[in-house]
Design an enzyme around this catalytic site. Sequence first.
Site, PDB file in Angstrom:
ATOM      1  N   GLY A  70       3.864  -2.340   3.608  1.00 51.65           N
ATOM      2  CA  GLY A  70       2.275  -2.084   3.723  1.00 51.65           C
ATOM      3  C   GLY A  70       1.788  -2.638   2.254  1.00 51.65           C
ATOM      4  NE  ARG A  97      -8.501   4.143  -5.390  1.00 47.45           N
ATOM      5  CZ  ARG A  97      -8.691   3.330  -4.295  1.00 47.45           C
ATOM      6  NH1 ARG A  97      -9.684   2.472  -4.347  1.00 47.45           N
ATOM      7  NH2 ARG A  97      -7.696   3.015  -3.631  1.00 47.45           N
ATOM      8  CG  HIS A 135       0.657  -0.581  -9.997  1.00 44.04           C
ATOM      9  ND1 HIS A 135       0.469  -1.247  -8.803  1.00 44.04           N
ATOM     10  CD2 HIS A 135       1.707  -1.099 -10.595  1.00 44.04           C
ATOM     11  CE1 HIS A 135       0.822  -2.447  -8.776  1.00 44.04           C
ATOM     12  NE2 HIS A 135       1.770  -2.509  -9.971  1.00 44.04           N
ATOM     13  CG  ASN A 178       2.228  -5.621   5.326  1.00 45.37           C
ATOM     14  OD1 ASN A 178       1.777  -4.669   4.731  1.00 45.37           O
ATOM     15  ND2 ASN A 178       1.277  -6.724   5.150  1.00 45.37           N
ATOM     16  CG  LEU A 179      -2.033  -4.108  10.187  1.00 45.50           C
ATOM     17  CD1 LEU A 179      -1.294  -3.103  11.255  1.00 45.50           C
ATOM     18  CD2 LEU A 179      -3.299  -3.756   9.599  1.00 45.50           C
TER      19      LEU A 179
HETATM   20  N1  APR Z   1       0.524  -0.343   8.488  1.00 45.88           N
HETATM   21  C1  APR Z   1       1.210  -1.477   7.525  1.00 45.88           C
HETATM   22  N2  APR Z   1       0.554  -2.094   6.797  1.00 45.88           N
HETATM   23  C2  APR Z   1      -0.894  -1.916   6.669  1.00 45.88           C
HETATM   24  C3  APR Z   1      -1.483  -1.064   7.430  1.00 45.88           C
HETATM   25  C4  APR Z   1      -1.109  -0.129   8.324  1.00 45.88           C
HETATM   26  N3  APR Z   1      -1.557   0.887   8.901  1.00 45.88           N
HETATM   27  N4  APR Z   1      -2.838  -1.192   7.137  1.00 45.88           N
HETATM   28  C5  APR Z   1      -3.025  -2.276   6.194  1.00 45.88           C
HETATM   29  N5  APR Z   1      -1.771  -2.703   5.870  1.00 45.88           N
HETATM   30  C6  APR Z   1      -1.250  -4.066   5.128  1.00 45.88           C
HETATM   31  C7  APR Z   1      -2.385  -4.813   4.914  1.00 45.88           C
HETATM   32  O1  APR Z   1      -2.276  -5.752   5.939  1.00 45.88           O
HETATM   33  C8  APR Z   1      -2.220  -5.546   3.481  1.00 45.88           C
HETATM   34  O2  APR Z   1      -1.229  -6.611   3.494  1.00 45.88           O
HETATM   35  O3  APR Z   1      -1.198  -3.388   3.858  1.00 45.88           O
HETATM   36  C9  APR Z   1      -1.486  -4.501   2.918  1.00 45.88           C
HETATM   37  C10 APR Z   1      -2.164  -3.698   1.798  1.00 45.88           C
HETATM   38  O4  APR Z   1      -2.464  -4.656   0.818  1.00 45.88           O
HETATM   39  P1  APR Z   1      -3.130  -4.291  -0.464  1.00 45.88           P
HETATM   40  O5  APR Z   1      -4.869  -3.791  -0.226  1.00 45.88           O
HETATM   41  O6  APR Z   1      -3.457  -5.641  -1.452  1.00 45.88           O
HETATM   42  O7  APR Z   1      -2.615  -3.203  -1.470  1.00 45.88           O
HETATM   43  P2  APR Z   1      -1.427  -3.362  -2.340  1.00 45.88           P
HETATM   44  O8  APR Z   1      -0.459  -4.511  -1.891  1.00 45.88           O
HETATM   45  O9  APR Z   1      -0.799  -2.148  -2.382  1.00 45.88           O
HETATM   46  O10 APR Z   1      -2.037  -3.799  -3.739  1.00 45.88           O
HETATM   47  C11 APR Z   1      -0.807  -3.916  -4.900  1.00 45.88           C
HETATM   48  O11 APR Z   1      -3.037  -4.092  -6.475  1.00 45.88           O
HETATM   49  O12 APR Z   1      -5.183  -3.481  -6.826  1.00 45.88           O
HETATM   50  C12 APR Z   1      -3.740  -3.486  -7.016  1.00 45.88           C
HETATM   51  O13 APR Z   1      -2.878  -1.732  -8.470  1.00 45.88           O
HETATM   52  C13 APR Z   1      -3.133  -1.957  -7.072  1.00 45.88           C
HETATM   53  O14 APR Z   1      -1.329  -1.116  -6.505  1.00 45.88           O
HETATM   54  C14 APR Z   1      -2.164  -2.107  -5.930  1.00 45.88           C
HETATM   55  C15 APR Z   1      -1.836  -3.516  -5.918  1.00 45.88           C
END
Ligand code: APR
Length: 234
Positions: A176, A60, A109, A202-203
């Site tokens: 996001g 990463r 984090h 969010n998406l």
């Molecule tokens: N624009 C807006 N939203 C988006 C986009 C985009 N281009 N692409 C994806 N998404 C949204 C997805 O629909 C999803 O709901 O972003 C979100 C990402 O979610 P996760 O993958 O769960 O990431 P996150 O919420 O940051 O995870 C939280 O989990 O694994 C741990 O520590 C890690 O900080 C992380 C925490």
Amino acid sequence: MKNEFKQVVVLTGAGVSAESGLSTFRDGGGLWENHRVEEVATPEAYDRDPELVQRFYNTRRKALKTVEPNVAHKTLAKAEKCFESFLLVTQNVDDLHERAGSKKLLHMHGELLKMRCVQCHKIAPIHEDLQLDRICEHCERTGTLRPHIVWFGEMPFYMDDIMRALMQCDLFVSIGTSGSVYPAAGFVEIANQSGAKTVEINLQRSDQNSHFQQSIQGLASQTVHDFFESITQF
Ligand code: APR
């Protein structure tokens, strides 16, 4: 200034960096080399197989060299100058917010570009691979350096500062993030209790969507700029 809001807290997650080319955690199966993120991002996983966990973070970290901040990161860097008080809290461990120019930023984090000694607790920058036998330059012990990342089961950083800002804010914007990991997933409820306006960008609708007063669905690169333009003078 036409700003209706004075004290702003923004929370970002992996979705804000997705269009820069960094994969999110839970979209598209959420697997890394057939491991669920939860399996490689725990203290137990590190005890069991430190090489695998280091490799996950080395991969990463290396990926950061291939990506650039996108318009959502840049918009947030610009937005921090438009309010009396502004705090950007990110769950992301990448450095795209700071590369876009954000200064009022807390990495709750942790950060890929930092390592920490588990013995002397010294935090130091790291831009290359972190090897298991690396010597801590501060205490000179070997094998005590780990990624400065908050793993599942560990306490996120800066919680006092974040809670204080949430209890005082009049606008909370979540961008996001799937809203599936606490304590960040609970920030919206604290902001609601503080009387703040709460907005999700969010998406798709996140797990916490029903707690937000306003919900905007779309790509962060488009929606974040449009939202901040609508509430402030850029
Ligand atoms: N624009 C807006 N939203 C988006 C986009 C985009 N281009 N692409 C994806 N998404 C949204 C997805 O629909 C999803 O709901 O972003 C979100 C990402 O979610 P996760 O993958 O769960 O990431 P996150 O919420 O940051 O995870 C939280 O989990 O694994 C741990 O520590 C890690 O900080 C992380 C925490």
